[in-house]
Scaffold this motif. Structure first.
Motif: not given
Length: 356
Positions: A183-184, A188-189, A198-207
């Motif tokens: 979903y995230g 972003v797309n 930007k928030e979701i980009s960081n959350l995706l990487y951290e997850t």
């Protein structure tokens, strides 16, 4: 090479932007909107009320007056203004959204839900009204119901980004992180240049970082989701949960890697596509993975991966960019072409199949 912002620019039409593209009988309307934008709410409201006298049937004037009261946090005035125009024939779903929001802001969430439900009777495909219902349930920590609302909003309005944003954050904070990742990334797309992006980009990487265990050559684990089924008793006519299919192919993709970083994550995701598209894509199609495959075939998937996760490791992204400017330019040229946007409709929309 032309200068590329970290997050590509995409303009989103708002009520006011759409209003500026129309012709109004009141030639002071744009000036009124400008005053509101400058937070000169009282002056803007007075001018909008004068406009309303000139054209009492135009929905835009009273709506903008109510919106101005909302910005002022004068929720009762906004509600009063909106209730006066409830019988206008040209009311859109944003009317019910704004009215419900003001009831919610004033502490009456039950009335807000009533308004959203009334709006959905008239606009059953309104993603924004399902969003607002989900927000109320989420704020009351009724996460299961909130997810249902967000996912229903995704089903009826598959390109409306806010439902993806909200539901991804719930899933990313749950045992079913895979649904949150999908979903995230779709979000972003769909929404390419906001603080939420930007928030979701960081959350995706951290997850991904937390969900992939690469302790040694012998010990590799995935913690994307929890699914326990008895394969001997499982009905052969039923599909396995998508998480099992994803995990099976992903575990094959991390075998040769012993360290998590941005470059390796990109390489793993490319390997994953090769595994998934050997066979599983036929019975377990996924709109996001199909989009990734198109980019892989166009040899821009590595650049896309660095773009999509860049906020998780800005230093790694900048280091990669220094030696891959041409590849990134090729990706940007492709990605910013209208014909290459992520195409989602009611036939290919992703909805999590996990038991909540």
């Amino acid at each position: 090479m032309k200068t590329i912002p970290l997050f590509l620019i995409l303009l989103f039409a708002s009520q006011s932007i759409n209003a500026q593209q129309r012709t109004f009988k009141c030639n002071q309307f744009q000036n009124a909107l400008k005053l509101v934008d400058e937070q000169k709410y009282d002056e803007g409201i007075l001018m909008l009320k004068e406009c309303e006298k000139l054209d009492s049937k135009d929905y835009s004037y009273p709506y903008e007056i109510a919106l101005s009261y909302t910005y002022k946090e004068d929720y009762n005035a906004a509600i009063s203004q909106l209730e006066k125009i409830k019988d206008y024939e040209n009311i859109e779903d944003d009317y019910f959204q704004l009215l419900g929001n003001n009831y919610d802001y004033s502490g009456n969430s039950e009335k807000a839900l009533e308004v959203y439900n009334k709006g959905l009777q008239k606009f059953p495909n309104s993603g924004r009204l399902y969003l607002e219902k989900g927000v109320i349930y989420e704020s009351n920590k009724q996460y299961k119901t909130a997810i249902e609302m967000y996912e229903k909003g995704i089903q009826v309005a598959s390109t409306y980004p806010s439902n993806y944003y909200r539901v991804s954050k719930i899933y990313l904070n749950s045992k079913d992180k895979l649904s949150g990742l999908i979903y995230g990334e779709i979000f972003v797309n769909l929404e390419r240049t906001t603080e939420r992006t930007k928030e979701i980009s960081n959350l995706l990487y951290e997850t991904y970082k937390k969900s992939i265990v690469l302790e040694s050559k012998e010990k590799k684990e995935l913690n994307f989701c929890k699914v326990i089924i008895d394969t001997q008793k499982y009905e052969k006519s039923k599909k396995y949960p998508f998480c099992m299919i994803f995990g099976k192919n992903f575990i094959m993709s991390i075998i040769e890697y012993n360290k998590f970083n941005l470059n390796n994550l990109s390489a793993v995701r490319s390997r994953f596509l090769k595994e998934y598209f050997k066979e599983d894509y036929k019975n377990y199609p996924n709109v996001l993975l199909n989009y990734q495959k198109i980019m892989e075939d166009n040899k821009i998937f590595d650049a896309y991966n660095h773009y999509i996760f860049q906020m998780g490791d800005k230093e790694a992204f900048n280091t990669w960019l220094k030696t891959n400017e041409n590849d990134y330019k090729k990706f940007v040229d492709w990605y910013t072409s209208k014909e290459n946007i992520l195409k989602i409709d009611n036939k290919n929309v992703f909805i999590s199949d996990q038991i909540k």
